[in-house]
Design a protein around this motif. Structure first.
Motif, PDB file in Angstrom:
ATOM      1  N   ASP A 180       6.775  13.325   7.843  1.00 12.75           N
ATOM      2  CA  ASP A 180       8.209  13.565   7.734  1.00 12.75           C
ATOM      3  C   ASP A 180       8.994  12.404   8.333  1.00 12.75           C
ATOM      4  OD1 ASP A 180       8.033  13.970  10.485  1.00 12.75           O
ATOM      5  OD2 ASP A 180       8.255  16.140  10.359  1.00 12.75           O
ATOM      6  N   ILE A 181       8.309  11.252   8.494  1.00 10.54           N
ATOM      7  CA  ILE A 181       8.961   9.988   8.836  1.00 10.54           C
ATOM      8  C   ILE A 181       8.874   9.084   7.608  1.00 10.54           C
ATOM      9  CG2 ILE A 181       8.441  10.176  11.298  1.00 10.54           C
ATOM     10  CD1 ILE A 181       6.102   8.225  10.829  1.00 10.54           C
ATOM     11  N   PRO A 182       9.723   8.095   7.484  1.00  5.58           N
ATOM     12  CA  PRO A 182       9.650   7.199   6.324  1.00  5.58           C
ATOM     13  C   PRO A 182       8.353   6.378   6.354  1.00  5.58           C
ATOM     14  CG  PRO A 182      11.776   7.027   7.425  1.00  5.58           C
ATOM     15  CD  PRO A 182      10.893   7.805   8.342  1.00  5.58           C
ATOM     16  N   GLN A 198       3.686   9.139  13.413  1.00  3.03           N
ATOM     17  CA  GLN A 198       4.011  10.543  13.134  1.00  3.03           C
ATOM     18  C   GLN A 198       3.748  11.430  14.346  1.00  3.03           C
ATOM     19  OE1 GLN A 198       5.350  12.297   9.996  1.00  3.03           O
ATOM     20  NE2 GLN A 198       5.822  13.195  11.988  1.00  3.03           N
ATOM     21  N   LEU A 199       2.642  11.208  15.042  1.00  4.31           N
ATOM     22  CA  LEU A 199       2.344  12.023  16.219  1.00  4.31           C
ATOM     23  C   LEU A 199       3.370  11.774  17.324  1.00  4.31           C
ATOM     24  CD1 LEU A 199      -1.565  11.912  16.464  1.00  4.31           C
ATOM     25  CD2 LEU A 199      -0.086  13.608  15.351  1.00  4.31           C
ATOM     26  N   THR A 200       3.873  10.556  17.413  1.00 10.32           N
ATOM     27  CA  THR A 200       4.946  10.284  18.368  1.00 10.32           C
ATOM     28  C   THR A 200       6.187  11.094  18.014  1.00 10.32           C
ATOM     29  OG1 THR A 200       4.144   8.048  18.859  1.00 10.32           O
ATOM     30  CG2 THR A 200       6.472   8.496  19.289  1.00 10.32           C
ATOM     31  N   ALA A 201       6.530  11.128  16.736  1.00 15.64           N
ATOM     32  CA  ALA A 201       7.694  11.911  16.296  1.00 15.64           C
ATOM     33  C   ALA A 201       7.495  13.394  16.572  1.00 15.64           C
ATOM     34  CB  ALA A 201       7.935  11.671  14.803  1.00 15.64           C
ATOM     35  N   TRP A 202       6.238  13.854  16.530  1.00  8.91           N
ATOM     36  CA  TRP A 202       5.935  15.268  16.806  1.00  8.91           C
ATOM     37  C   TRP A 202       5.660  15.534  18.288  1.00  8.91           C
ATOM     38  CZ3 TRP A 202       2.052  15.816  12.162  1.00  8.91           C
ATOM     39  CH2 TRP A 202       2.768  16.083  10.986  1.00  8.91           C
ATOM     40  N   ASP A 203       5.795  14.524  19.120  1.00  9.74           N
ATOM     41  CA  ASP A 203       5.613  14.663  20.568  1.00  9.74           C
ATOM     42  C   ASP A 203       4.183  15.062  20.937  1.00  9.74           C
ATOM     43  OD1 ASP A 203       6.456  14.475  23.211  1.00  9.74           O
ATOM     44  OD2 ASP A 203       7.104  16.573  23.297  1.00  9.74           O
ATOM     45  N   PHE A 204       3.212  14.404  20.309  1.00 13.69           N
ATOM     46  CA  PHE A 204       1.806  14.560  20.700  1.00 13.69           C
ATOM     47  C   PHE A 204       1.521  13.562  21.825  1.00 13.69           C
ATOM     48  CE2 PHE A 204       1.403  17.092  17.063  1.00 13.69           C
ATOM     49  CZ  PHE A 204       0.117  17.559  16.881  1.00 13.69           C
ATOM     50  N   PRO A 205       1.026  13.995  22.977  1.00  6.02           N
ATOM     51  CA  PRO A 205       0.792  13.063  24.076  1.00  6.02           C
ATOM     52  C   PRO A 205      -0.503  12.282  23.987  1.00  6.02           C
ATOM     53  CG  PRO A 205       0.311  15.273  24.827  1.00  6.02           C
ATOM     54  CD  PRO A 205       0.840  15.399  23.422  1.00  6.02           C
ATOM     55  N   LEU A 206      -1.444  12.706  23.121  1.00  5.67           N
ATOM     56  CA  LEU A 206      -2.721  11.996  23.085  1.00  5.67           C
ATOM     57  C   LEU A 206      -3.430  12.154  21.749  1.00  5.67           C
ATOM     58  CD1 LEU A 206      -5.673  13.877  24.804  1.00  5.67           C
ATOM     59  CD2 LEU A 206      -3.521  15.011  24.223  1.00  5.67           C
ATOM     60  N   TYR A 228       0.860  -1.182   0.000  1.00  3.58           N
ATOM     61  CA  TYR A 228       0.000   0.000   0.000  1.00  3.58           C
ATOM     62  C   TYR A 228       0.898   1.234   0.000  1.00  3.58           C
ATOM     63  CZ  TYR A 228       1.393   0.007   4.901  1.00  3.58           C
ATOM     64  OH  TYR A 228       2.132  -0.002   6.048  1.00  3.58           O
ATOM     65  N   ALA A 229       0.298   2.386  -0.205  1.00  6.89           N
ATOM     66  CA  ALA A 229       0.967   3.668   0.009  1.00  6.89           C
ATOM     67  C   ALA A 229       0.135   4.443   1.020  1.00  6.89           C
ATOM     68  CB  ALA A 229       1.074   4.457  -1.297  1.00  6.89           C
ATOM     69  N   VAL A 230       0.800   5.226   1.845  1.00 10.04           N
ATOM     70  CA  VAL A 230       0.088   6.006   2.845  1.00 10.04           C
ATOM     71  C   VAL A 230       0.457   7.475   2.669  1.00 10.04           C
ATOM     72  CG1 VAL A 230       1.875   5.632   4.593  1.00 10.04           C
ATOM     73  CG2 VAL A 230      -0.410   6.260   5.316  1.00 10.04           C
ATOM     74  N   THR A 231      -0.554   8.342   2.741  1.00 15.16           N
ATOM     75  CA  THR A 231      -0.357   9.777   2.555  1.00 15.16           C
ATOM     76  C   THR A 231      -1.093  10.540   3.640  1.00 15.16           C
ATOM     77  OG1 THR A 231      -2.268   9.899   1.045  1.00 15.16           O
ATOM     78  CG2 THR A 231      -0.093   9.582   0.037  1.00 15.16           C
ATOM     79  N   ILE A 270      -4.009   0.421   9.533  1.00 14.99           N
ATOM     80  CA  ILE A 270      -2.746   0.866   8.940  1.00 14.99           C
ATOM     81  C   ILE A 270      -2.662   2.396   9.000  1.00 14.99           C
ATOM     82  CG2 ILE A 270      -1.493   1.081   6.750  1.00 14.99           C
ATOM     83  CD1 ILE A 270      -2.438  -1.819   6.142  1.00 14.99           C
ATOM     84  N   ALA A 271      -3.770   3.070   8.687  1.00 17.37           N
ATOM     85  CA  ALA A 271      -3.788   4.534   8.778  1.00 17.37           C
ATOM     86  C   ALA A 271      -3.502   4.985  10.205  1.00 17.37           C
ATOM     87  CB  ALA A 271      -5.144   5.065   8.309  1.00 17.37           C
ATOM     88  N   LEU A 272      -4.115   4.322  11.183  1.00 18.37           N
ATOM     89  CA  LEU A 272      -3.901   4.683  12.586  1.00 18.37           C
ATOM     90  C   LEU A 272      -2.455   4.416  13.006  1.00 18.37           C
ATOM     91  CD1 LEU A 272      -5.079   5.668  15.273  1.00 18.37           C
ATOM     92  CD2 LEU A 272      -5.724   3.289  15.756  1.00 18.37           C
ATOM     93  N   TYR A 273      -1.876   3.322  12.544  1.00 19.38           N
ATOM     94  CA  TYR A 273      -0.487   3.003  12.879  1.00 19.38           C
ATOM     95  C   TYR A 273       0.445   4.145  12.464  1.00 19.38           C
ATOM     96  CZ  TYR A 273       4.050   0.696  12.872  1.00 19.38           C
ATOM     97  OH  TYR A 273       5.374   0.383  13.098  1.00 19.38           O
ATOM     98  N   TRP A 274       0.298   4.595  11.224  1.00 17.96           N
ATOM     99  CA  TRP A 274       1.203   5.629  10.740  1.00 17.96           C
ATOM    100  C   TRP A 274       0.892   6.988  11.342  1.00 17.96           C
ATOM    101  CZ3 TRP A 274       5.623   4.195   9.237  1.00 17.96           C
ATOM    102  CH2 TRP A 274       5.792   2.967   8.592  1.00 17.96           C
ATOM    103  N   LEU A 275      -0.377   7.252  11.659  1.00 21.94           N
ATOM    104  CA  LEU A 275      -0.691   8.489  12.382  1.00 21.94           C
ATOM    105  C   LEU A 275      -0.003   8.477  13.745  1.00 21.94           C
ATOM    106  CD1 LEU A 275      -2.306  11.153  12.787  1.00 21.94           C
ATOM    107  CD2 LEU A 275      -4.106   9.748  13.803  1.00 21.94           C
ATOM    108  N   CYS A 276      -0.106   7.373  14.480  1.00 22.48           N
ATOM    109  CA  CYS A 276       0.522   7.290  15.796  1.00 22.48           C
ATOM    110  C   CYS A 276       2.042   7.453  15.690  1.00 22.48           C
ATOM    111  CB  CYS A 276       0.184   5.964  16.469  1.00 22.48           C
ATOM    112  SG  CYS A 276      -1.504   5.871  17.111  1.00 22.48           S
TER     113      CYS A 276
END
Length: 244
Positions: free
Chosen positions: A232-234, A181-189, A90-93, A173-179
Motif C-alpha cells: 500500500d506504498i508506491p 512496506q514493513l516500516t510503513a506498517w510499523d514492524f520493528p524487526l 522491474y515491477a514488484v508485487t 530489490i525485493a528486500l528493499y521494498w519489503l523493508c
C-alpha cells in the motif's frame, strides 16, 4: 546428549508443547519430530522457533543464540544498491507468486546440489500462505520472475525464510521494498534467524536470544495489517514487466 535429553526434545504428540527455549543445545536445537501442520508451525513461530532440516530427515526445530535480525529502517543501502532500486526496470508485487518464489528459493545454488526446502516444506508453507500467514515479494522483468523472498508473519514480527535472485540485485530489490512496506506498517524487526556475511552487509545485527525474544514477543502480540497483504506504498508496477 543422554536419553533424558532426547526424550525431552522429541515431539511425540501433536499437542505436545515445545520445551523452554533456554534448554536448547549450543547449536540452538530445541526439539525434533512433530509435523509441519499449520498449528505446529504457528506455535513455533510465535515462540521464535523455526524448522531447519534436510529432506528425508526428521524435523529439527531451532531457536539459536545469538539471533540475527534486521530492523527494517536500518537496511544498509549503498549507492549502487540505491541505483538498482531507482532504475525501476522491474515491477514488484506481493503474494502474487508465492509457490514459485519458494520453489526458486529451494533450487540448488553455488555448486551445492542439496536444498533444505523439500516437498514437505513447500506444501506446509503453501498452506500457511493460503491461511494468510506466509507472504512473498516478487521482482519481475519482462514478464519473468527474476527475484523474490518469502517468510512468515506473527502479528508485527516477520520471519524471513529465504530469498533468490536470477538477475543482479533482484533479491536485494525485493528486500528493499519489503523493508519499506514493513516500516510503513510499523514492524520493528525482520527475523533473519542465523547470521551470514551477506545479511550483515545489508545491516543485519545479532541479539542475544533473550533480547530477540523480548522484541519478537512484543511485536507478535500486536495485531498485524488487516486483510490480505499487498503493497500500500508506491512501488514500481510497470505492466511491461509483469507476466501476462
Amino acid at each position: 546428549m543422554d536419553a533424558t535429553d532426547l526424550m525431552r526434545m522429541y515431539l511425540a504428540d501433536p499437542d505436545q508443547p515445545f520445551p523452554p527455549v533456554e534448554l536448547a543445545d549450543p547449536s540452538g536445537l530445541i526439539a525434533f519430530g512433530g509435523d509441519l501442520s499449520p498449528q505446529r508451525l504457528l506455535s513455533a513461530y510465535s515462540a521464535g522457533i523455526f524448522p531447519w532440516y534436510n529432506p528425508g530427515e526428521i524435523i529439527h526445530w531451532y531457536c539459536p543464540d545469538p539471533r540475527s535480525i534486521l530492523i527494517p529502517t536500518d537496511l544498509r543501502v549503498t549507492k549502487s544498491y540505491r541505483r538498482a532500486v531507482e532504475k525501476a526496470d522491474y515491477a514488484v508485487t506481493m503474494n502474487r507468486a508465492f509457490a514459485e518464489v519458494m520453489a526458486h528459493c529451494g533450487e540448488p545454488r553455488g555448486g551445492d546440489d542439496g536444498t533444505w526446502i523439500g516437498s514437505d516444506m513447500l506444501a506446509a508453507y503453501l498452506r500457511l500462505h493460503h491461511l494468510g500467514h506466509a507472504h512473498s515479494v516478487e521482482v519481475w522483468r519482462d514478464g519473468e520472475l527474476v527475484g523474490g523472498l518469502y517468510g512468515v508473519a506473527r502479528g508485527r514480527s516477520f520471519a524471513g525464510e529465504s530469498m533468490f535472485s536470477r538477475a543482479r540485485d533482484a533479491s536485494k530489490i525485493a528486500l528493499y521494498w519489503l523493508c519499506a512496506q514493513l516500516t510503513a506498517w510499523d514492524f520493528p524487526l525482520i527475523d533473519c534467524q542465523i547470521a551470514s556475511g551477506h545479511l550483515t552487509s545489508l545491516g543485519a545485527i545479532e541479539l542475544s536470544r533473550a533480547d530477540y525474544l523480548a522484541l519478537h514477543t512484543s511485536a507478535a502480540a500486536r495485531p498485524g495489517p488487516p486483510g490480505p497483504w499487498q503493497f500500500d506504498i508506491p512501488v514500481p508496477t510497470s505492466p511491461n514487466h509483469l507476466p501476462v
